[in-house]
Write a protein that holds these residues in place. Structure first.
Motif, short mmCIF file in Angstrom:
data_model
loop_
_atom_site.label_atom_id
_atom_site.label_comp_id
_atom_site.label_asym_id
_atom_site.label_seq_id
_atom_site.Cartn_x
_atom_site.Cartn_y
_atom_site.Cartn_z
N ALA A 95 0.84 -1.20 0.00
CA ALA A 95 0.00 0.00 0.00
C ALA A 95 0.88 1.25 0.00
N CYS B 82 4.00 1.58 -1.10
CA CYS B 82 4.66 1.75 -2.41
C CYS B 82 3.66 2.27 -3.45
N ALA B 83 2.44 1.76 -3.40
CA ALA B 83 1.43 2.20 -4.38
C ALA B 83 1.09 3.67 -4.15
N ARG B 84 0.96 4.06 -2.88
CA ARG B 84 0.66 5.47 -2.58
C ARG B 84 1.80 6.39 -3.00
#
Lengths: 473, 473
Positions: A137, A139-141
């Motif tokens: 989460a 890394c995605a953000r």
């Protein structure tokens, strides 16, 4: 046979979390599994079902597409859609694919649920999924436009730096990140080596018995493979030299021979390196589970002894993290790095930035090293428990080979009993095993079962499973 | 030169969010960029720096590994570590890689920041990153052990079902999910086709000018390419038939020819299909940006006219989502699906479950269709603004080709001026462009600049950039 019968079984539930298309999919799947719908039966057109259920056409089409993708139904154009005639209703259907995520194809060799004794899988039940999800989460953000462009086909620089540091500490390999190429798996690594260093018609030593995909991949690339026998000290290097002294390469699993789990002895390591140096041949070290040794510290990699730049080291995250991550890596000799870079730039597409970033974070924060240590302990325990459990039930009927490492056990059935037949019976009974004869070539092949122990959680579980095998013997 | 000079520049900050290894990395990077450290300069050993800074050895090693991975420093064994002698300090260094995520190699052809006019990139500034991050986090949290095993090498069934439904609606292609193979990019798709259907020595028509990687990949696979000229109606199919009538395949970009952006006319589409049917040849349709047509609705894919099962359709998420996702797909004729399945099982490693699950969710929830619609509108506007801005500044010096679709413009410089030279000057000035002559083969190549407009946000930006080009003319 109309959909009416199907829809009467259990009406669609508009309040369920499961979307309608999944409900329709499950309905059909259930009807096929229970025999309400039989192979060859015609099912309603999407248009008719749309009308009957009063739903959007796209919903029905999504359900049908999914059923078709999984091999349950077959569109025949004007002739309508039918349940696939080649479906075998007498074999148990695989468990349904969980909502919104899916396993693997029902038609694949690999089962789409995890079967007891399944080989080559880490202990998925104890993977730190919460930490992983948190890092994912994050890394995605953190994704910025600059993270969305084409990633380096060689792999993220930070991941390569982490891998280099890990290999130094854990496997005794000194290499610079510029020698590391991130790939999408062992098959990709082997193909990349063949594309970079081998040509059609070249001959390559393989271990016999040995990991079947290696032979398959090289065969597809028109490279001739030479079966070199394995004994308790690993590949009999002198046999290779007698059989085909001028082979261009040798693929070898020095840490735990795949599948016999023996280690390549030091004299043979040195003989192999010497042969490669004298013949300008390549050694491809497949270190798929080098970390998992239980009787002593893991052995350093063969690559750590490579003074002449002849060893290509193949590592993977499939066994130390999990397979659906699709990340592996190659360490190539410094003098070959440029060649590999050219081939990679031309032929490879690279791995996703996101999965590489997650693994980088997992390594940077120390979770990776901790996880491997925990798994080494856990696997030692599960190996012991599985061995003890199976021994207590099957001890009179089979010999269990004791091995210093790896992720599976070898069960030797009595007499000349065919391992393939027993494997087929086990699969029918919902148990996994592979037949040693399928891993070997030649006439005088030993019969044995290969069974993974990493997902067997206790001696009691092993006993229960052993009793299921006992019934088949 | 000792680290003392470097560390005096800006002391490490223990309260910073940036970890120490990143701070050390940035310090060295800055010192090299500013000329404090010069190519060939020796830098302190990790051991010495560990002592000096009072940090863990691993911290220093992580920083050094990263610097080595990015090509700033070079370890020379006993001779110590030095700043790479081949670093050219006079050229501006690329922008630093953002913390904990990294761009692409400084040595790569592709710049590691997004340059103005960069080609082949979607509008990354307007990508719905929040929605994407939310779906990513959800998919990561939902991960179960059954999602961690080897995914199907053909792609997740649900993603294939979504792709099939999308192709039906948007590109007029009727196919079943069993004809779809998820790949890691265009290069992977082309390699998979070549491995499945072509053999060394086969001849393949390519468009001239055309996308250079296609020639490169096929060349590596020992497949001979035949340059077929392109005019305002696309590939001149009759020329191909004259040049090499028995070619085994043709690679073509029918929607917007790459790079001239013309569409393949209907008579030529039919002639090509007819040629393929009569010769059992394959048509490889590269529909890299078929969605992006601005003067009318997107044209249906050539594949939608394929009655004889000769067309392989290659699609990608790089242009409609973003490149670092590494997801693309192939639609193969039904009769070839089994062959592709065998080759895929043998040679491919599959794409990560996570990225496939995120895209599946993005499509299922309607974000995908909405995003494409928004981008089509936005690109029409950015194309207009870029054209107008460049025209107002460069109109006297260059002709701007008006095109119905695509993601780039073509600027025709005056007289016989070399596009390559101008491209080199633009790169030095921090602007991106590609030279049309690099996309073509043969003697009589037209000179032109290819410039992407998708990341140019206004007419004013285009004017400002135009003025920077004007200085170079």
């Amino acid at each position: 046979m109309t959909i009416a019968r199907v829809s009467k079984i259990s009406p669609l539930d508009p309040t369920a979390a499961e979307p309608f298309y999944r409900q329709i999919y499950s309905r059909f799947r259930g009807a096929i599994a229970s025999g309400v719908l039989k192979p060859g039966d015609r099912i309603p057109s999407a248009r008719a079902l749309t009308k009957e259920l009063g739903l959007a056409r796209g919903t029905i089409e999504a359900a049908y597409s999914l059923l078709a993708a999984e091999g349950y139904i077959q569109a025949r154009g004007q002739a309508g859609t039918i349940v696939r005639p080649d479906l075998k209703p007498q074999t148990p259907l695989p468990a349904p694919i969980p909502q919104s995520r899916s396993g693997i194809d029902a038609v694949s060799f690999r089962p789409d649920t995890i079967l007891p004794f399944q080989m080559g899988l880490p202990a998925l039940d104890v993977f730190p999924r919460k930490i992983w999800a948190r890092l994912s989460a994050r890394c995605a953000r953190a994704m910025q436009p600059s993270d969305m462009v084409h990633p380096s086909v060689r792999g993220l620089p930070e991941l390569r730096a982490q891998i280099a540091a890990y290999l130094q500490v854990s496997r005794g390999i000194s290499c610079s990140p510029s020698q590391i190429f991130v790939t999408s798996g062992y098959r990709h690594s082997i193909a990349l080596i063949a594309q970079s260093l081998l040509k059609a018609g070249d001959r390559v030593w393989l271990e016999n018995p040995g990991y079947p995909p290696t032979r398959e991949i090289l065969g597809h690339m028109n490279i001739a493979t030479v079966a070199v026998p394995v004994d308790q000290d690993g590949m009999i290097v002198s046999d290779g030299m007698k059989l085909v002294p001028r082979a261009r390469a040798a693929v070898i699993t020095p840490a735990h021979q795949s599948p016999l789990s023996v280690s390549l002895s030091l004299p043979r390591r040195l003989a192999l390196l010497d042969w490669a140096a004298r013949n300008n041949a390549w050694i491809i070290e497949d270190d798929y589970d080098g970390e998992y040794r239980y009787v002593s510290r893991p052995l350093p990699a063969l690559k750590s002894l490579d003074r002449d730049g002849r060893v290509l080291y193949s590592g993977t995250f499939s066994k130390v993290l999990f397979p659906s991550l699709r990340l592996a890596y190659l360490v190539v000799p410094e003098a070959q790095a440029e060649r590999f870079e050219q081939i990679t730039e031309a032929l490879a597409s690279g791995s996703p930035e996101l999965t590489q970033a997650i693994v980088t974070a997992f390594m940077t924060e120390g979770h990776f090293a901790r996880h491997i240590q925990r798994m080494r302990k856990l696997y030692a325990e599960r190996r012991r428990a599985t061995e003890a459990g199976l021994e207590s039930v099957l001890g009179k009927h089979m010999r269990i080979d004791s091995q210093p490492g790896g992720m599976h056990l070898i069960l030797r059935p009595p007499g000349r009993r065919s391992d393939r037949r027993l494997v087929a019976q086990m699969r029918e009974a919902g148990l996994y095993a592979e037949a040693l004869t399928d891993w070997a070539t030649g006439d005088d092949r030993a019969s044995a079962l290969l069974v993974g122990f990493t997902n067997i959680d206790s001696q009691r579980s092993a006993e229960t499973l052993g009793k299921r095998i006992l019934k088949l013997i």
